[in-house]
Design a protein around this motif. Structure first.
Motif, short mmCIF file in Angstrom:
data_model
loop_
_atom_site.label_atom_id
_atom_site.label_comp_id
_atom_site.label_asym_id
_atom_site.label_seq_id
_atom_site.Cartn_x
_atom_site.Cartn_y
_atom_site.Cartn_z
N GLU A 10 19.33 23.64 -3.54
CA GLU A 10 19.79 22.62 -3.81
C GLU A 10 20.16 22.05 -5.02
O GLU A 10 19.72 22.10 -6.02
N ARG A 12 21.37 19.89 -6.95
CA ARG A 12 21.04 18.54 -7.68
C ARG A 12 21.00 19.23 -9.47
O ARG A 12 21.04 19.97 -9.93
N ALA A 34 26.82 21.80 -5.09
CA ALA A 34 27.13 21.52 -3.19
C ALA A 34 28.37 21.26 -2.66
O ALA A 34 28.50 21.55 -1.40
N HIS A 38 28.09 23.90 0.85
CA HIS A 38 29.01 23.70 1.81
C HIS A 38 30.75 24.41 2.12
O HIS A 38 30.76 24.52 3.17
N ALA A 60 12.96 20.43 -0.18
CA ALA A 60 14.37 20.69 0.09
C ALA A 60 14.89 21.09 1.57
O ALA A 60 15.91 20.52 2.23
N GLU A 61 13.87 21.42 2.38
CA GLU A 61 13.93 21.55 4.06
C GLU A 61 14.83 20.58 4.49
O GLU A 61 16.46 20.55 5.54
N GLY A 62 15.09 19.37 4.00
CA GLY A 62 16.04 18.02 5.11
C GLY A 62 17.11 18.22 4.64
O GLY A 62 17.84 17.61 5.19
N TYR A 63 16.94 18.54 3.19
CA TYR A 63 19.00 18.42 3.01
C TYR A 63 19.54 19.53 3.35
O TYR A 63 20.37 19.75 4.04
N PHE A 64 18.92 20.60 3.71
CA PHE A 64 19.52 22.33 4.56
C PHE A 64 19.35 21.72 5.69
O PHE A 64 20.14 22.63 6.26
N GLU A 66 20.12 19.16 7.27
CA GLU A 66 21.00 18.70 8.24
C GLU A 66 22.46 19.28 7.99
O GLU A 66 23.08 19.26 8.72
N LEU A 67 22.66 19.70 6.31
CA LEU A 67 23.33 21.32 6.56
C LEU A 67 24.50 21.82 7.00
O LEU A 67 25.32 22.22 7.62
#
Length: 234
Positions: A10, A12, A34, A38, A60-64, A66-67
């Protein structure tokens, strides 16, 4: 079955691109990370394989998710150093029935997709394929299971992973040399891709910018729009 794994952290500030951050700022280095991530997700989504985004940290699963959308399956990286994490992923996929596993990181946003396709082709005959990086590491790793003397034939339960995940000075210019030394037994079949470059330092960043400008001048779309839009370092 072909499996393509993209290893990613992630982005950060303070957790990614630490060498680049030390020469600029943690916030800017995280923007770079980032953009690379992407752009690579978009580019690799066209590769015909079972695509997996191998992420860290687990929270960070939610971030990935969505990606990735529906383009990649998510799986968290295992614990341990890079070697242990790579070994766990490759072994899991090969034991699950994959014929070949190819792994990339996010430090080479412009890596040609032809190199990825070549890696899968090479693994039809080789046990290991490496994409040498100009900094002494590698930008791509691929492996297939090596038949053991007790279990002849590709796909047998007795096969073993190539011995390239331990005894490596990760994060140094010795990674490629150490990896080749681990393959000293002539039974291991190695294939090589053309060299490419990672982006870890400001000098690497300058080389990337020059390469992108050269591609544009030559009428070639680099395919990394977010990377091209990045501001200069502070």
């Amino acid at each position: 079955m072909r499996v393509l794994g993209l290893f990613a952290k992630e982005p950060r500030p303070g957790r990614v691109k630490t060498r680049l951050a030390a020469e600029s700022s943690a916030d800017w280095a995280a923007q770079v990370a980032a953009a690379f991530l992407h752009d690579l997700v978009d580019r690799l989504a066209g590769v015909e394989a079972w695509r997996m985004l191998v992420f860290s940290p687990p929270e960070a699963e939610g971030y990935f998710a969505e990606l990735a959308g529906d383009r990649f399956t998510l799986t968290a990286q295992a614990d341990g150093d890079l070697g242990r994490r790579l070994a766990a992923f490759c072994e899991d996929q090969l034991r699950a029935g994959a014929d070949a596993v190819v792994v990339l990181g996010t430090d080479s946003p412009t890596v040609p997709l032809d190199h990825v396709e070549q890696a899968f082709r090479e693994l039809e005959r080789a046990d290991v394929v490496l994409g040498p990086a100009v900094d002494g590491g590698y930008y791509l790793l691929g492996c297939a299971l090596h038949p053991s003397p007790l279990s002849p034939g590709r796909g047998a339960r007795g096969e073993e992973l190539p011995p390239i995940f331990e005894g490596i000075a990760w994060g140094t210019s010795r990674v490629l040399a150490d990896t080749i030394a681990r393959l000293a037994d002539p039974a291991w079949r190695l294939a090589l891709l053309p060299p490419w470059y990672d982006v870890d330092t400001l000098d690497d960043w300058r080389m990337l910018r020059g390469h992108l400008a050269a591609l544009r001048k030559a009428g070639i779309d680099p395919g990394v729009p977010r990377t091209e839009r990045l501001p200069p370092p502070p």
